[in-house]
Design a protein around this motif. Sequence first.
Motif, PDB file in Angstrom:
ATOM      1  N   ALA A   2       0.847  -1.202   0.000  1.00 34.51           N
ATOM      2  CA  ALA A   2       0.000   0.000   0.000  1.00 34.51           C
ATOM      3  C   ALA A   2       0.875   1.242   0.000  1.00 34.51           C
ATOM      4  O   ALA A   2       1.990   1.235   0.493  1.00 34.51           O
ATOM      5  CB  ALA A   2      -0.896   0.005   1.231  1.00 34.51           C
ATOM      6  N   ASP A   3       0.351   2.318  -0.575  1.00 30.04           N
ATOM      7  CA  ASP A   3       1.118   3.552  -0.541  1.00 30.04           C
ATOM      8  C   ASP A   3       1.050   4.160   0.862  1.00 30.04           C
ATOM      9  O   ASP A   3       0.191   3.812   1.661  1.00 30.04           O
ATOM     10  CB  ASP A   3       0.617   4.534  -1.608  1.00 30.04           C
ATOM     11  N   ASP A   4       1.987   5.056   1.145  1.00 26.78           N
ATOM     12  CA  ASP A   4       2.100   5.635   2.490  1.00 26.78           C
ATOM     13  C   ASP A   4       0.843   6.366   2.938  1.00 26.78           C
ATOM     14  O   ASP A   4       0.589   6.471   4.133  1.00 26.78           O
ATOM     15  CB  ASP A   4       3.298   6.579   2.564  1.00 26.78           C
ATOM     16  N   TYR A  74       0.247  -5.310   9.077  1.00 22.90           N
ATOM     17  CA  TYR A  74      -0.958  -5.032   8.297  1.00 22.90           C
ATOM     18  C   TYR A  74      -2.221  -4.802   9.122  1.00 22.90           C
ATOM     19  O   TYR A  74      -3.263  -4.471   8.585  1.00 22.90           O
ATOM     20  CB  TYR A  74      -1.215  -6.176   7.310  1.00 22.90           C
ATOM     21  N   ALA A  75      -2.143  -4.988  10.463  1.00 29.62           N
ATOM     22  CA  ALA A  75      -3.385  -4.946  11.246  1.00 29.62           C
ATOM     23  C   ALA A  75      -3.090  -4.833  12.735  1.00 29.62           C
ATOM     24  O   ALA A  75      -1.935  -4.917  13.164  1.00 29.62           O
ATOM     25  CB  ALA A  75      -4.197  -6.219  10.988  1.00 29.62           C
ATOM     26  N   VAL A  76      -4.180  -4.682  13.498  1.00 33.28           N
ATOM     27  CA  VAL A  76      -4.108  -4.751  14.954  1.00 33.28           C
ATOM     28  C   VAL A  76      -5.247  -5.640  15.453  1.00 33.28           C
ATOM     29  O   VAL A  76      -6.270  -5.807  14.793  1.00 33.28           O
ATOM     30  CB  VAL A  76      -4.226  -3.360  15.641  1.00 33.28           C
ATOM     31  N   ARG A  77      -5.017  -6.210  16.614  1.00 29.18           N
ATOM     32  CA  ARG A  77      -6.055  -6.937  17.344  1.00 29.18           C
ATOM     33  C   ARG A  77      -6.424  -6.041  18.515  1.00 29.18           C
ATOM     34  O   ARG A  77      -5.548  -5.548  19.230  1.00 29.18           O
ATOM     35  CB  ARG A  77      -5.529  -8.271  17.864  1.00 29.18           C
ATOM     36  N   LEU A  78      -7.706  -5.834  18.704  1.00 26.39           N
ATOM     37  CA  LEU A  78      -8.174  -5.028  19.832  1.00 26.39           C
ATOM     38  C   LEU A  78      -8.704  -5.957  20.907  1.00 26.39           C
ATOM     39  O   LEU A  78      -9.454  -6.894  20.612  1.00 26.39           O
ATOM     40  CB  LEU A  78      -9.272  -4.064  19.372  1.00 26.39           C
ATOM     41  N   THR A  90      -7.628  -4.828   9.955  1.00 26.43           N
ATOM     42  CA  THR A  90      -6.619  -4.460   8.960  1.00 26.43           C
ATOM     43  C   THR A  90      -6.642  -2.951   8.750  1.00 26.43           C
ATOM     44  O   THR A  90      -7.605  -2.275   9.130  1.00 26.43           O
ATOM     45  CB  THR A  90      -6.889  -5.155   7.612  1.00 26.43           C
ATOM     46  N   TRP A  91      -5.596  -2.438   8.131  1.00 25.41           N
ATOM     47  CA  TRP A  91      -5.571  -0.984   7.876  1.00 25.41           C
ATOM     48  C   TRP A  91      -6.745  -0.556   7.009  1.00 25.41           C
ATOM     49  O   TRP A  91      -7.400   0.451   7.331  1.00 25.41           O
ATOM     50  CB  TRP A  91      -4.244  -0.557   7.260  1.00 25.41           C
ATOM     51  N   PRO A  92      -7.089  -1.265   5.923  1.00 28.42           N
ATOM     52  CA  PRO A  92      -8.279  -0.855   5.154  1.00 28.42           C
ATOM     53  C   PRO A  92      -9.565  -0.895   5.985  1.00 28.42           C
ATOM     54  O   PRO A  92     -10.440  -0.038   5.824  1.00 28.42           O
ATOM     55  CB  PRO A  92      -8.330  -1.848   3.993  1.00 28.42           C
ATOM     56  N   ALA A  93      -9.684  -1.872   6.878  1.00 28.77           N
ATOM     57  CA  ALA A  93     -10.885  -1.945   7.725  1.00 28.77           C
ATOM     58  C   ALA A  93     -10.944  -0.742   8.660  1.00 28.77           C
ATOM     59  O   ALA A  93     -12.006  -0.123   8.821  1.00 28.77           O
ATOM     60  CB  ALA A  93     -10.900  -3.241   8.528  1.00 28.77           C
ATOM     61  N   PHE A  97     -13.833   2.151   8.997  1.00 28.17           N
ATOM     62  CA  PHE A  97     -14.461   2.574  10.241  1.00 28.17           C
ATOM     63  C   PHE A  97     -14.389   4.095  10.372  1.00 28.17           C
ATOM     64  O   PHE A  97     -15.356   4.735  10.796  1.00 28.17           O
ATOM     65  CB  PHE A  97     -13.786   1.924  11.455  1.00 28.17           C
ATOM     66  N   GLY A  98     -13.255   4.663  10.041  1.00 29.97           N
ATOM     67  CA  GLY A  98     -13.093   6.105  10.152  1.00 29.97           C
ATOM     68  C   GLY A  98     -13.945   6.879   9.167  1.00 29.97           C
ATOM     69  O   GLY A  98     -14.574   7.870   9.512  1.00 29.97           O
ATOM     70  N   GLU A  99     -13.970   6.423   7.935  1.00 25.18           N
ATOM     71  CA  GLU A  99     -14.676   7.154   6.882  1.00 25.18           C
ATOM     72  C   GLU A  99     -16.186   6.908   6.883  1.00 25.18           C
ATOM     73  O   GLU A  99     -16.952   7.790   6.522  1.00 25.18           O
ATOM     74  CB  GLU A  99     -14.093   6.782   5.516  1.00 25.18           C
TER      75      GLU A  99
END
Length: 119
Positions: A2-4, A74-78, A90-93, A97-99
């Motif tokens: 993915a791009d920065d 690529y991700a985090v576990r909460l 994941t970062w796209p997920a 959530f943000g958008e």
Amino acid sequence: MADDATWPTELRLSPDGRTLTVAWGDGTRHAITAELLRVESPSAEVQGHSAEQKTVVPGKRNVTIRDVQEVGSYAVRLVFDDGHDTGIYTWPALRRFGEEGDEMFRDYEEALEAKGLRR
């Protein structure tokens, strides 16, 4: 890769555990509530294995995040205070959530109402 711009540059959990703020490489910042992250967890426990299996999770108005754990690059576990810890965000997920968080939350409230459940 993915791009920065689509890569998080910072993940910050609020002191009370109720908000995860994500800063992105393009300068965008999103503050995402623990409640939304919990009730829309990408885990099979919540999402099921098809749209028909999705669970509407009630009673999470006061849920908090206890820990944010890296999963590779690529991700985090909460880890939530109710014991839920199986969702991999994941970062796209997280970007979604943000958008789309406001719309996701409205849909969640409508689903609760349809089932006679409460936050």
